[in-house]
Design an enzyme around this catalytic site. Structure first.
Site, PDB file in Angstrom:
ATOM      1  N   ASP A   1      -6.943   4.289  -4.785  1.00 31.95           N
ATOM      2  CA  ASP A   1      -7.671   4.083  -3.518  1.00 31.95           C
ATOM      3  C   ASP A   1      -8.315   5.437  -3.229  1.00 31.95           C
ATOM      4  O   ASP A   1      -8.509   6.241  -4.167  1.00 31.95           O
ATOM      5  CB  ASP A   1      -6.708   3.639  -2.399  1.00 31.95           C
ATOM      6  CG  ASP A   1      -7.452   3.179  -1.142  1.00 31.95           C
ATOM      7  OD1 ASP A   1      -8.093   2.132  -1.180  1.00 31.95           O
ATOM      8  OD2 ASP A   1      -7.422   3.896  -0.113  1.00 31.95           O
TER       9      ASP A   1
ATOM     10  N   LYS B   1       0.864  -1.181   0.000  1.00 34.76           N
ATOM     11  CA  LYS B   1       0.000   0.000   0.000  1.00 34.76           C
ATOM     12  C   LYS B   1       0.894   1.222   0.000  1.00 34.76           C
ATOM     13  O   LYS B   1       2.025   1.171   0.479  1.00 34.76           O
ATOM     14  CB  LYS B   1      -0.903   0.022   1.246  1.00 34.76           C
ATOM     15  CG  LYS B   1      -2.132   0.882   1.086  1.00 34.76           C
ATOM     16  CD  LYS B   1      -3.217   0.185   0.304  1.00 34.76           C
ATOM     17  CE  LYS B   1      -4.359   1.119   0.003  1.00 34.76           C
ATOM     18  NZ  LYS B   1      -5.495   0.387  -0.598  1.00 34.76           N
TER      19      LYS B   1
HETATM   20  P1  NDP Z   1     -13.368   7.395  -2.680  1.00 35.93           P
HETATM   21  O1  NDP Z   1     -12.356   8.423  -2.357  1.00 35.93           O
HETATM   22  O2  NDP Z   1     -13.864   7.277  -4.064  1.00 35.93           O
HETATM   23  O3  NDP Z   1     -14.647   7.524  -1.738  1.00 35.93           O
HETATM   24  C1  NDP Z   1     -14.567   7.566  -0.347  1.00 35.93           C
HETATM   25  C2  NDP Z   1     -15.915   8.071   0.139  1.00 35.93           C
HETATM   26  O4  NDP Z   1     -15.953   8.022   1.555  1.00 35.93           O
HETATM   27  C3  NDP Z   1     -16.198   9.518  -0.233  1.00 35.93           C
HETATM   28  O5  NDP Z   1     -17.573   9.652  -0.458  1.00 35.93           O
HETATM   29  C4  NDP Z   1     -15.754  10.291   1.014  1.00 35.93           C
HETATM   30  O6  NDP Z   1     -16.422  11.516   1.139  1.00 35.93           O
HETATM   31  C5  NDP Z   1     -16.214   9.328   2.089  1.00 35.93           C
HETATM   32  N1  NDP Z   1     -15.431   9.462   3.324  1.00 35.93           N
HETATM   33  C6  NDP Z   1     -14.074   9.490   3.447  1.00 35.93           C
HETATM   34  N2  NDP Z   1     -13.727   9.617   4.744  1.00 35.93           N
HETATM   35  C7  NDP Z   1     -14.896   9.640   5.442  1.00 35.93           C
HETATM   36  C8  NDP Z   1     -15.213   9.734   6.816  1.00 35.93           C
HETATM   37  N3  NDP Z   1     -14.252   9.835   7.747  1.00 35.93           N
HETATM   38  N4  NDP Z   1     -16.532   9.730   7.167  1.00 35.93           N
HETATM   39  C9  NDP Z   1     -17.510   9.621   6.227  1.00 35.93           C
HETATM   40  N5  NDP Z   1     -17.258   9.532   4.909  1.00 35.93           N
HETATM   41  C10 NDP Z   1     -15.979   9.545   4.527  1.00 35.93           C
HETATM   42  O7  NDP Z   1     -12.716   5.995  -2.200  1.00 35.93           O
HETATM   43  P2  NDP Z   1     -13.142   4.540  -2.618  1.00 35.93           P
HETATM   44  O8  NDP Z   1     -14.592   4.460  -2.837  1.00 35.93           O
HETATM   45  O9  NDP Z   1     -12.214   4.085  -3.669  1.00 35.93           O
HETATM   46  O10 NDP Z   1     -12.742   3.729  -1.301  1.00 35.93           O
HETATM   47  C11 NDP Z   1     -13.626   3.580  -0.186  1.00 35.93           C
HETATM   48  C12 NDP Z   1     -13.120   2.489   0.718  1.00 35.93           C
HETATM   49  O11 NDP Z   1     -13.041   1.252  -0.016  1.00 35.93           O
HETATM   50  C13 NDP Z   1     -11.724   2.693   1.300  1.00 35.93           C
HETATM   51  O12 NDP Z   1     -11.657   2.097   2.566  1.00 35.93           O
HETATM   52  C14 NDP Z   1     -10.836   1.925   0.346  1.00 35.93           C
HETATM   53  O13 NDP Z   1      -9.611   1.538   0.939  1.00 35.93           O
HETATM   54  C15 NDP Z   1     -11.726   0.729   0.069  1.00 35.93           C
HETATM   55  N6  NDP Z   1     -11.385   0.005  -1.140  1.00 35.93           N
HETATM   56  C16 NDP Z   1     -11.432   0.622  -2.361  1.00 35.93           C
HETATM   57  C17 NDP Z   1     -11.136  -0.089  -3.496  1.00 35.93           C
HETATM   58  C18 NDP Z   1     -11.284   0.516  -4.851  1.00 35.93           C
HETATM   59  O14 NDP Z   1     -11.251  -0.240  -5.834  1.00 35.93           O
HETATM   60  N7  NDP Z   1     -11.472   1.802  -4.981  1.00 35.93           N
HETATM   61  C19 NDP Z   1     -10.687  -1.499  -3.430  1.00 35.93           C
HETATM   62  C20 NDP Z   1     -10.764  -2.065  -2.114  1.00 35.93           C
HETATM   63  C21 NDP Z   1     -11.069  -1.314  -1.020  1.00 35.93           C
HETATM   64  P3  NDP Z   1     -15.572  12.871   0.854  1.00 35.93           P
HETATM   65  O15 NDP Z   1     -15.028  12.729  -0.533  1.00 35.93           O
HETATM   66  O16 NDP Z   1     -16.541  13.965   0.999  1.00 35.93           O
HETATM   67  O17 NDP Z   1     -14.492  12.864   1.876  1.00 35.93           O
END
Ligand code: NDP
Length: 448
Positions: A166, A126
């Site tokens: 990510d 990572k």
């Molecule tokens: P994004 O950046 O696309 O989305 C993250 C989302 O979560 C945004 O809507 C963000 O809102 C919100 N968010 C972030 N921090 C907080 C918080 N503290 N409280 C509430 N909402 C929050 O990321 P991904 O969708 O790619 O990833 C989401 C999760 O999935 C992570 O844990 C990542 O490690 C995991 N993951 C992702 C993969 C992928 O293919 N993308 C693969 C495997 C796991 P805002 O933008 O307003 O902060």
């Protein structure tokens, strides 16, 4: 935990003081492994656990860049190459204000077992930076990515370490990062990074893969209980890449996602995030670094609950899709009180360890992130394969492979828990199945 594991856990706590997420994730994995360690006394002799909790390499670097006002900014960059026993290091890059070494290490440790669970030959890593993309212009993001890659390029390669996206790293950032890699090395080595655009070596279905895969996994769980997705309601958090994939696949299968959220609160859409317009709007929101989820409420005339999380809403299935530790004990109680029987983590380590235990004791099924969200990295590995054969599979073919991989992950998790007499325990099953393959390979290599 047995005596050997307790001893190793003490070492982990001492060596990684202050890195709470990393310590938490090791504790969570160890909890499932006692039966395995008891059955394999040779692991203690080989100090296998002491080795498996120590990253093979940690790279920590300076990332200087120039903002739109001409001011020099400096961020910290990281790459944690945790374990390459079963394949090249593989794992995403995260750009978020709160990134520090402890988060990088927990994600890389989790990634090691998740990647093993996919059945594909990929190790765990990572990386990322405490750079905060919120409110930054495209040119600022480009300059940051170019500076980040100017150091990272010397540590990666198609057979060495293959980064991906990510939180905060999507198609735009991957384009900037790969563009700089290509420029520095003078090589078109597309297998060095995944999540690329379709026009330059990306895989169909990669953007959707984590969310789609999560829903395929949940579908298997529901089938186990004689249920199906059609007609079911889902509470999810976040509105990012993963949340988008979940909402889109749930809608295709006849269910409906009724909540989306961010740090500012959540929206409740009783009709469901089911139309193409709403699903596409999620992408628009994510692409705009100054939007919040309230914009969705304003656009579609649905209620917004400021400062709240979506976990008290009465639905059939809860799926956190935002970030680590977003579900605490207080939230877990709300989930159980709302009568929710199925809980599936999609964000990495969505739940703190006590809350996870509480949910396991009170829900019909609790599905762990390292299994549920493994579809993303699985399609990344398929992207690596397509790059190496210089060929692009159709979206249908990739989706079919993704579906099969998720069914296999589910079946492997069920098998592993049953093999050790733990019954239908998807959390333990995923940890054991992921660990088995890495442990076997490490034992085969001798002390390295
Ligand atoms: P994004 O950046 O696309 O989305 C993250 C989302 O979560 C945004 O809507 C963000 O809102 C919100 N968010 C972030 N921090 C907080 C918080 N503290 N409280 C509430 N909402 C929050 O990321 P991904 O969708 O790619 O990833 C989401 C999760 O999935 C992570 O844990 C990542 O490690 C995991 N993951 C992702 C993969 C992928 O293919 N993308 C693969 C495997 C796991 P805002 O933008 O307003 O902060």
């Amino acid at each position: 935990m047995n005596e050997y594991m307790t001893r190793v856990m003490e070492i982990v706590k001492k060596r990684n003081e202050g890195e709470t997420e990393f310590i938490q994730s090791v504790e969570e994995v160890f909890k499932s492994l006692e039966v395995v360690i008891d059955a394999h006394p040779e692991y203690e002799k080989a100090s296998l656990l002491e080795r498996i909790v120590e990253p093979e390499r940690v790279i920590h670097f300076r990332v200087p860049w120039i903002d739109d006002e001409g001011k020099v900014q400096v961020n910290r960059g990281y790459r944690v190459q945790f374990n390459n026993a079963i394949g090249p290091y593989k794992g995403g890059l995260r750009f978020q204000h709160n990134v520090y070494l402890g988060i990088m290490k927990f994600l890389a440790f989790e990634q090691t077992f998740k990647n093993s669970l996919t059945g594909l030959p990929i190790g765990g890593a990572k990386g990322g930076s405490d750079f905060d993309p919120t409110g930054k212009s495209d040119f600022e993001i480009m300059r940051f990515c170019q500076s980040f890659m100017t150091e990272l390029y010397r540590h990666i390669g198609a057979d060495i370490d293959v980064p991906a996206g990510d939180i905060g790293v999507g198609a735009r950032e991957i384009g900037f990062l790969y563009g700089q890699y290509k420029r520095i090395t003078g090589q078109y080595e597309s297998g060095v990074i995944t999540g690329k655009g379709i026009s330059y070596g990306g895989s169909f279905v990669r953007p959707e893969a984590t969310g789609y895969g999560a829903v395929y996994y949940v579908n298997e769980v529901l089938r186990h209980f004689g249920e199906e997705i059609e007609g079911k309601t889902f509470a999810i958090s976040g509105y990012g890449n993963v949340a988008w994939g979940v909402a889109s696949k749930v809608a295709q299968l006849g269910g409906k996602v009724v909540t989306l959220s961010d740090m500012t609160g959540y929206v409740y859409d009783e009709e469901g995030v089911t139309t193409q317009e709403k699903i596409d709007y999620m992408l628009e929101l994510r692409a705009n670094t100054s939007s919040t989820i309230k914009d969705y409420a304003d656009k579609f005339g649905v209620p917004f609950f400021p400062g709240e999380k979506p976990w008290g809403v009465k639905v059939d299935i809860a799926m956190p899709c935002a970030t680590q530790n977003e579900v605490t004990m207080e939230d877990a109680k709300k989930i159980v009180d709302a009568g929710i029987k199925f809980y599936a983590e999609v964000s990495n380590m969505s739940t703190d360890n006590k809350a996870l235990e509480y949910l396991q004791n009170n829900c019909l099924a609790v599905c762990p992130s390292k299994a549920v969200n493994a579809g993303g990295v699985a399609v990344s590995a398929l992207e690596m394969t397509q790059d190496s054969i210089r060929y692009s599979w159709t979206a249908e073919k990739v989706d079919k492979k993704l579906h099969q991989i998720m069914v296999n992950i589910y079946n492997e998790s069920v098998r592993a828990a049953e093999a050790y007499g733990l019954g239908y325990d998807l959390v333990a099953g995923a940890n054991i199945a992921g660990f088995e393959k890495v442990a076997n390979a490490m034992m085969a290599y001798g002390i390295v």
